[in-house]
Scaffold this motif. Structure first.
Motif, PDB file in Angstrom:
ATOM      1  N   ALA A  52      54.733 138.288  80.053  1.00 12.58           N
ATOM      2  CA  ALA A  52      55.277 137.189  80.747  1.00 12.58           C
ATOM      3  C   ALA A  52      54.933 137.457  82.162  1.00 12.58           C
ATOM      4  O   ALA A  52      54.424 138.535  82.566  1.00 12.58           O
ATOM      5  N   ALA A  53      54.852 136.356  83.051  1.00 12.52           N
ATOM      6  CA  ALA A  53      54.445 136.566  84.394  1.00 12.52           C
ATOM      7  C   ALA A  53      55.638 136.931  85.171  1.00 12.52           C
ATOM      8  O   ALA A  53      56.894 137.039  84.693  1.00 12.52           O
ATOM      9  N   ASN A  54      55.215 137.725  86.443  1.00 15.90           N
ATOM     10  CA  ASN A  54      56.499 138.449  86.884  1.00 15.90           C
ATOM     11  C   ASN A  54      57.368 137.209  87.423  1.00 15.90           C
ATOM     12  O   ASN A  54      56.852 136.106  87.800  1.00 15.90           O
ATOM     13  N   GLY A  55      58.660 137.420  87.298  1.00 11.57           N
ATOM     14  CA  GLY A  55      59.569 136.545  87.746  1.00 11.57           C
ATOM     15  C   GLY A  55      60.025 135.344  86.655  1.00 11.57           C
ATOM     16  O   GLY A  55      60.810 134.742  86.819  1.00 11.57           O
ATOM     17  N   ALA A  56      59.343 135.268  85.583  1.00 16.28           N
ATOM     18  CA  ALA A  56      59.471 134.301  84.460  1.00 16.28           C
ATOM     19  C   ALA A  56      60.494 135.218  83.437  1.00 16.28           C
ATOM     20  O   ALA A  56      60.530 136.117  83.168  1.00 16.28           O
TER      21      ALA A  56
END
Length: 161
Positions: A52-56
């Motif tokens: 996952a992307a950071n913050g997702a």
């Protein structure tokens, strides 16, 4: 009289072959998703999604995996829905770069990615997983959600990006 019997038998055989072909086309694969190779394949494609992307954050109630074998061509998909801050460019960059590092080949150019991200088909990538073709799709579901999907046909056939 013999000719009439031969014609009747030939007609019945043709109708039986036609009915059998139609059954195989529409129902012949039913149950394929419950077999061991399908369960193994489902595990393989679910594990192939990029990080996952950071913050997702995962939206668990909207994520999951399924195998469909009711159409004649069994296929499976593992979908993960993420909530995010609504800023698409960092998400696109993350998934584009991460997919490339993990061996996924893009089905378009990086310049097309922002438009494709907002399209129902999403940004699409291809790669073989355990020797079978698979697709990775990343797409926006709105202002603050995205979906990452890994898809594969159960019979190993290529799927269009």
């Amino acid at each position: 009289m013999i000719l009439g019997v031969v014609i009747a038998l030939a007609t019945m055989i043709c109708l039986a072959l036609l009915a059998g072909s139609a059954w195989l086309l529409f129902y012949g694969s039913e149950g394929a998703c419950e077999e061991n190779p399908a369960l193994e394949r489902m595990e393989q494609i679910a594990a192939a999604a990029p990080a996952a992307a950071n913050g997702a954050t995962v939206v668990a109630e909207r994520s999951g995996a399924e195998c469909r074998d009711d159409s004649g061509d069994p296929w499976m998909t593992a979908d993960t829905v993420y909530a995010h801050d609504g800023d698409a460019p960092p998400l696109i960059t993350h998934y584009w770069d991460t997919a490339a590092k993990e061996g996924w080949k893009a089905g378009g150019t990086r310049n097309e990615a922002p438009d494709r991200f907002r399209n129902v088909d999403g940004i699409c990538f291809r790669k073989d997983i355990a020797g079978e073709p698979a697709l990775l799709r990343v797409r926006s579901l709105g202002a603050d959600e995205l979906m990452v999907s890994v898809e594969s046909a159960l019979d190993g056939s290529k799927m269009p990006c």
